[in-house]
Design a protein around this motif. Sequence first.
Motif, PDB file in Angstrom:
ATOM      1  N   ALA A  81       0.857  -1.195   0.000  1.00 23.42           N
ATOM      2  CA  ALA A  81       0.000   0.000   0.000  1.00 23.42           C
ATOM      3  C   ALA A  81       0.889   1.240   0.000  1.00 23.42           C
ATOM      4  N   VAL A  82       0.536   2.214  -0.845  1.00 23.34           N
ATOM      5  CA  VAL A  82       1.287   3.459  -0.960  1.00 23.34           C
ATOM      6  C   VAL A  82       0.325   4.619  -0.742  1.00 23.34           C
ATOM      7  N   THR A  83       0.700   5.555   0.110  1.00 22.80           N
ATOM      8  CA  THR A  83      -0.077   6.774   0.319  1.00 22.80           C
ATOM      9  C   THR A  83       0.537   7.887  -0.519  1.00 22.80           C
ATOM     10  N   VAL A  84      -0.317   8.602  -1.234  1.00 23.98           N
ATOM     11  CA  VAL A  84       0.131   9.709  -2.075  1.00 23.98           C
ATOM     12  C   VAL A  84      -0.312  11.003  -1.409  1.00 23.98           C
ATOM     13  N   LYS A  85       0.656  11.745  -0.866  1.00 23.78           N
ATOM     14  CA  LYS A  85       0.362  13.021  -0.213  1.00 23.78           C
ATOM     15  C   LYS A  85       1.649  13.835  -0.209  1.00 23.78           C
ATOM     16  N   GLY A  86       1.818  14.667  -1.208  1.00 22.96           N
ATOM     17  CA  GLY A  86       3.043  15.453  -1.338  1.00 22.96           C
ATOM     18  C   GLY A  86       4.228  14.598  -1.740  1.00 22.96           C
ATOM     19  N   GLY A  87       3.988  13.365  -2.069  1.00 25.18           N
ATOM     20  CA  GLY A  87       5.010  12.388  -2.443  1.00 25.18           C
ATOM     21  C   GLY A  87       4.421  11.005  -2.281  1.00 25.18           C
ATOM     22  N   TYR A  88       5.244  10.005  -2.463  1.00 24.71           N
ATOM     23  CA  TYR A  88       4.811   8.616  -2.304  1.00 24.71           C
ATOM     24  C   TYR A  88       5.404   8.076  -1.008  1.00 24.71           C
ATOM     25  N   SER A 148      -3.134  18.901  -7.696  1.00 30.47           N
ATOM     26  CA  SER A 148      -3.236  18.455  -9.089  1.00 30.47           C
ATOM     27  C   SER A 148      -1.998  17.703  -9.555  1.00 30.47           C
ATOM     28  N   CYS A 149      -0.863  17.924  -8.954  1.00 30.36           N
ATOM     29  CA  CYS A 149       0.359  17.235  -9.371  1.00 30.36           C
ATOM     30  C   CYS A 149       0.241  15.723  -9.184  1.00 30.36           C
ATOM     31  N   SER A 150      -0.449  15.293  -8.156  1.00 27.46           N
ATOM     32  CA  SER A 150      -0.502  13.862  -7.839  1.00 27.46           C
ATOM     33  C   SER A 150      -1.687  13.130  -8.457  1.00 27.46           C
ATOM     34  N   GLU A 151      -2.401  13.771  -9.372  1.00 27.07           N
ATOM     35  CA  GLU A 151      -3.605  13.127  -9.908  1.00 27.07           C
ATOM     36  C   GLU A 151      -3.326  12.079 -10.971  1.00 27.07           C
ATOM     37  N   GLU A 152      -2.075  11.929 -11.390  1.00 30.05           N
ATOM     38  CA  GLU A 152      -1.749  10.931 -12.403  1.00 30.05           C
ATOM     39  C   GLU A 152      -0.504  10.156 -11.981  1.00 30.05           C
ATOM     40  N   VAL A 157      10.172  -5.827  -4.533  1.00 25.68           N
ATOM     41  CA  VAL A 157       9.371  -6.991  -4.901  1.00 25.68           C
ATOM     42  C   VAL A 157      10.287  -8.057  -5.506  1.00 25.68           C
ATOM     43  N   GLU A 158       9.729  -9.259  -5.651  1.00 30.70           N
ATOM     44  CA  GLU A 158      10.466 -10.358  -6.271  1.00 30.70           C
ATOM     45  C   GLU A 158      10.087 -10.478  -7.743  1.00 30.70           C
ATOM     46  N   ARG A 159      11.058 -10.808  -8.541  1.00 31.53           N
ATOM     47  CA  ARG A 159      10.860 -10.976  -9.978  1.00 31.53           C
ATOM     48  C   ARG A 159      10.004 -12.213 -10.261  1.00 31.53           C
ATOM     49  N   GLY A 160       9.148 -12.105 -11.280  1.00 32.29           N
ATOM     50  CA  GLY A 160       8.358 -13.239 -11.734  1.00 32.29           C
ATOM     51  C   GLY A 160       7.088 -13.517 -10.962  1.00 32.29           C
ATOM     52  N   LYS A 161       6.805 -12.724  -9.942  1.00 32.67           N
ATOM     53  CA  LYS A 161       5.578 -12.897  -9.158  1.00 32.67           C
ATOM     54  C   LYS A 161       4.690 -11.676  -9.357  1.00 32.67           C
ATOM     55  N   PRO A 162       3.365 -11.879  -9.473  1.00 34.23           N
ATOM     56  CA  PRO A 162       2.471 -10.727  -9.671  1.00 34.23           C
ATOM     57  C   PRO A 162       2.526  -9.755  -8.485  1.00 34.23           C
ATOM     58  N   VAL A 163       2.403  -8.469  -8.826  1.00 35.97           N
ATOM     59  CA  VAL A 163       2.465  -7.402  -7.821  1.00 35.97           C
ATOM     60  C   VAL A 163       1.176  -6.595  -7.895  1.00 35.97           C
ATOM     61  N   GLN A 164       0.638  -6.282  -6.730  1.00 32.38           N
ATOM     62  CA  GLN A 164      -0.547  -5.435  -6.646  1.00 32.38           C
ATOM     63  C   GLN A 164      -0.213  -4.276  -5.705  1.00 32.38           C
ATOM     64  N   ILE A 165      -0.207  -3.065  -6.268  1.00 38.98           N
ATOM     65  CA  ILE A 165       0.099  -1.871  -5.476  1.00 38.98           C
ATOM     66  C   ILE A 165      -1.176  -1.055  -5.362  1.00 38.98           C
ATOM     67  N   SER A 166      -1.576  -0.738  -4.127  1.00 40.64           N
ATOM     68  CA  SER A 166      -2.751   0.108  -3.928  1.00 40.64           C
ATOM     69  C   SER A 166      -2.271   1.514  -3.566  1.00 40.64           C
ATOM     70  N   PHE A 167      -2.596   2.462  -4.436  1.00 36.59           N
ATOM     71  CA  PHE A 167      -2.234   3.862  -4.241  1.00 36.59           C
ATOM     72  C   PHE A 167      -3.437   4.595  -3.665  1.00 36.59           C
ATOM     73  N   TYR A 168      -3.307   5.087  -2.423  1.00 34.83           N
ATOM     74  CA  TYR A 168      -4.362   5.897  -1.819  1.00 34.83           C
ATOM     75  C   TYR A 168      -3.928   7.357  -1.904  1.00 34.83           C
ATOM     76  N   ARG A 169      -4.665   8.149  -2.651  1.00 34.22           N
ATOM     77  CA  ARG A 169      -4.340   9.569  -2.815  1.00 34.22           C
ATOM     78  C   ARG A 169      -5.055  10.381  -1.753  1.00 34.22           C
ATOM     79  N   ASP A 170      -4.282  10.863  -0.787  1.00 29.71           N
ATOM     80  CA  ASP A 170      -4.812  11.556   0.384  1.00 29.71           C
ATOM     81  C   ASP A 170      -4.690  13.075   0.238  1.00 29.71           C
ATOM     82  N   GLU A 171      -5.014  13.592  -0.952  1.00 26.14           N
ATOM     83  CA  GLU A 171      -4.932  15.028  -1.200  1.00 26.14           C
ATOM     84  C   GLU A 171      -5.638  15.368  -2.508  1.00 26.14           C
ATOM     85  N   GLU A 172      -5.778  16.675  -2.748  1.00 22.60           N
ATOM     86  CA  GLU A 172      -6.381  17.147  -3.991  1.00 22.60           C
ATOM     87  C   GLU A 172      -5.384  17.888  -4.874  1.00 22.60           C
TER      88      GLU A 172
END
Length: 125
Positions: free
Chosen positions: A44-51, A75-79, A58-73
């Motif tokens: 889990a990654v929180t996005v607020k003025g940075g990551y 505009s720089c962090s919207e993408e 992570v390990e190579r060859g295994k699926p990765v799921q990253i959840s980005f929670y954007r805790d701000e409005e």
Amino acid sequence: MDASEIMVTLGGLALAAFVLWYFFFSARQTAAAVSTSSGVQEVAVTVKGGYSPDIIEVERGKPVQISFYRDEENSCSEELLMPDFSIRRELPAFKTTMVELLPQQAGKFEFTCGMGMLRGSLVVK
């Protein structure tokens, strides 16, 4: 040069030194992804003025799921851009966006905001 000019110059140099230290030499948060029983690596990654964390291991060859929670409005962090994985996602404010990928090669892969100001990296071992 009088005393006020010297003080302004020293203040400017101190501020420039702080900015250089903050962006290039300060400690970064690192997190290792946690593997689930199904073999998916999750983080889990929180996005607020940075990551936070801004370095994900992570390990190579295994699926990765990253959840980005954007805790701000801000505009720089919207993408989110992960060019090495051809990923481009909109990150709605105060919501979680899931990004799934399968890293096939070891290495360090950068991710940024749409403006390139917020930066993080995915380290594949």
